[in-house]
Design a protein around this motif. Structure first.
Motif, mmCIF file in Angstrom:
data_model
loop_
_atom_site.group_PDB
_atom_site.id
_atom_site.type_symbol
_atom_site.label_atom_id
_atom_site.label_comp_id
_atom_site.label_asym_id
_atom_site.label_seq_id
_atom_site.Cartn_x
_atom_site.Cartn_y
_atom_site.Cartn_z
ATOM 1 N N ARG A 54 0.836 -1.212 0.000
ATOM 2 C CA ARG A 54 0.000 0.000 0.000
ATOM 3 C C ARG A 54 0.867 1.257 0.000
ATOM 4 O O ARG A 54 0.590 2.208 -0.741
ATOM 5 C CB ARG A 54 -0.932 -0.008 1.207
ATOM 6 C CG ARG A 54 -1.937 1.148 1.196
ATOM 7 C CD ARG A 54 -2.938 1.026 2.317
ATOM 8 N NE ARG A 54 -2.300 1.191 3.630
ATOM 9 C CZ ARG A 54 -2.980 1.154 4.777
ATOM 10 N NH1 ARG A 54 -4.288 0.941 4.774
ATOM 11 N NH2 ARG A 54 -2.350 1.327 5.919
ATOM 12 N N GLU A 55 1.917 1.245 0.808
ATOM 13 C CA GLU A 55 2.779 2.419 0.886
ATOM 14 C C GLU A 55 3.527 2.655 -0.417
ATOM 15 O O GLU A 55 3.660 3.790 -0.888
ATOM 16 C CB GLU A 55 3.776 2.255 2.035
ATOM 17 C CG GLU A 55 4.596 3.516 2.318
ATOM 18 C CD GLU A 55 5.466 3.384 3.552
ATOM 19 O OE1 GLU A 55 6.375 4.224 3.722
ATOM 20 O OE2 GLU A 55 5.243 2.431 4.340
ATOM 21 N N GLU A 58 1.185 4.147 -3.064
ATOM 22 C CA GLU A 58 0.875 5.567 -2.856
ATOM 23 C C GLU A 58 2.086 6.455 -3.102
ATOM 24 O O GLU A 58 1.978 7.492 -3.767
ATOM 25 C CB GLU A 58 0.350 5.764 -1.431
ATOM 26 C CG GLU A 58 -0.981 5.079 -1.180
ATOM 27 C CD GLU A 58 -1.397 5.150 0.276
ATOM 28 O OE1 GLU A 58 -0.566 5.600 1.105
ATOM 29 O OE2 GLU A 58 -2.540 4.753 0.585
ATOM 30 N N ARG A 59 3.238 6.067 -2.584
ATOM 31 C CA ARG A 59 4.428 6.919 -2.690
ATOM 32 C C ARG A 59 4.986 6.979 -4.105
ATOM 33 O O ARG A 59 5.547 7.998 -4.516
ATOM 34 C CB ARG A 59 5.503 6.429 -1.720
ATOM 35 C CG ARG A 59 5.148 6.689 -0.260
ATOM 36 C CD ARG A 59 6.202 6.166 0.682
ATOM 37 N NE ARG A 59 7.529 6.729 0.416
ATOM 38 C CZ ARG A 59 8.607 6.469 1.136
ATOM 39 N NH1 ARG A 59 8.515 5.656 2.197
ATOM 40 N NH2 ARG A 59 9.770 7.002 0.829
ATOM 41 N N SER A 61 3.106 6.628 -6.801
ATOM 42 C CA SER A 61 2.008 7.000 -7.718
ATOM 43 C C SER A 61 1.838 5.958 -8.816
ATOM 44 O O SER A 61 1.768 6.280 -10.013
ATOM 45 C CB SER A 61 2.287 8.382 -8.340
ATOM 46 O OG SER A 61 2.415 9.371 -7.341
#
Length: 273
Positions: A54-55, A58-59, A61
């Motif tokens: 998940r990280e 998100e980080r 993109s």
């Protein structure tokens, strides 16, 4: 003697398979370890954690990058299959001097390193105003892998599609295009799967074209986004491993879905010219 030889080959195949599996095992276990888990790369995680995925999503993109890559790969592969099969059909069926010259040129183009044409290609794309557009990547990738596509299709048509089927369709009044789409193309399923896998893997993993023509973050593909993400997180191998798994997963699924046809396409003479 044959039994001993087969056992040796089986053992050798098992060893080679293990060698290829080891990096994926390390990648998977690293991605599932928590941030504070710095145990040996060979050990399983003390507690499985999916937070890294998940990280990393998100980080880095990855959502936009995935969408860009899917669009470019899907449209390019569709153009390669449509145009490549059409171009290969007359080359395989009409043994003229012109077709032999064209086929020889296609083979010659396949051995030219793409980077040698990068400067004039960049100028052409810039003059056309297509820098940082999906269209640029689609057209370039389609042109780059068209010779290989035509080569594979023409070899398969020569070796695996009997001419009698087309002659029977002609006697029934079918034209050339109708014969191709109703008789020949449905029989090209194995080699179409082969072309789809090869072209999709190459285009999905393309970096050299993407880094030159897709510099804007809004149109960046996965390879460019991942390169920047790796540089920013060189010391955080858990995130890097998670991002790498997500990036390669679609192509793994594609291969598993089409592997039966892929093997059939190659074994039926797809690489014969």
């Amino acid at each position: 003697m044959k039994t001993v030889r087969m056992r040796i080959f089986t053992l050798l195949a098992a060893v080679i398979s293990c060698v290829h599996i080891v990096p994926f095992y390390i990648l998977l276990t690293t991605s599932l370890k928590a941030k504070g888990d710095y145990s040996s790369k060979w050990s399983l995680p003390s507690a499985f954690s999916f937070q890294n995925f998940r990280e990393a999503w998100e980080r880095a993109s990855l959502g936009q990058s995935f969408l860009n890559t899917i669009i470019i790969t899907a449209v390019s592969a569709a153009l390669l299959i449509f145009m490549g099969s059409l171009a290969a059909y007359p080359l395989a069926r009409r043994n003229t001097k012109l077709n032999k010259i064209v086929f020889g040129l296609l083979i010659s183009i396949m051995i030219i390193p793409p980077l040698t044409s990068m400067v004039p290609l960049y100028k052409m794309v810039a003059d056309a105003g297509l820098i940082n557009t999906h269209a640029a990547a689609i057209l370039i990738n389609t042109a780059a892998y068209m010779p290989l596509t035509v080569f594979l299709y023409s070899g398969f048509i020569r070796s695996s599609i009997p001419k009698e089927l087309e002659e029977a369709a002609k006697m029934d009044g079918a034209g050339l295009i109708r014969t191709f789409y109703t008789i020949v193309f449905p029989l090209l399923k194995p080699i179409t799967a082969t072309v789809c896998i090869i072209s999709c893997v190459f285009i999905w993993n393309d970096y050299q074209f993407a880094i030159f023509f897709l510099q804007d973050q809004k149109v960046q593909t996965l390879t460019v986004a991942m390169a920047g993400f790796f540089g920013e997180n060189a010391n955080n191998l858990h995130l890097v491993a998670a991002a790498a798994i997500m990036a390669m997963l679609p192509m793994v699924v594609l291969f598993l879905a089409l592997q039966k046809y892929f093997i059939s396409g190659l074994s039926s003479g797809a690489v014969k010219g």
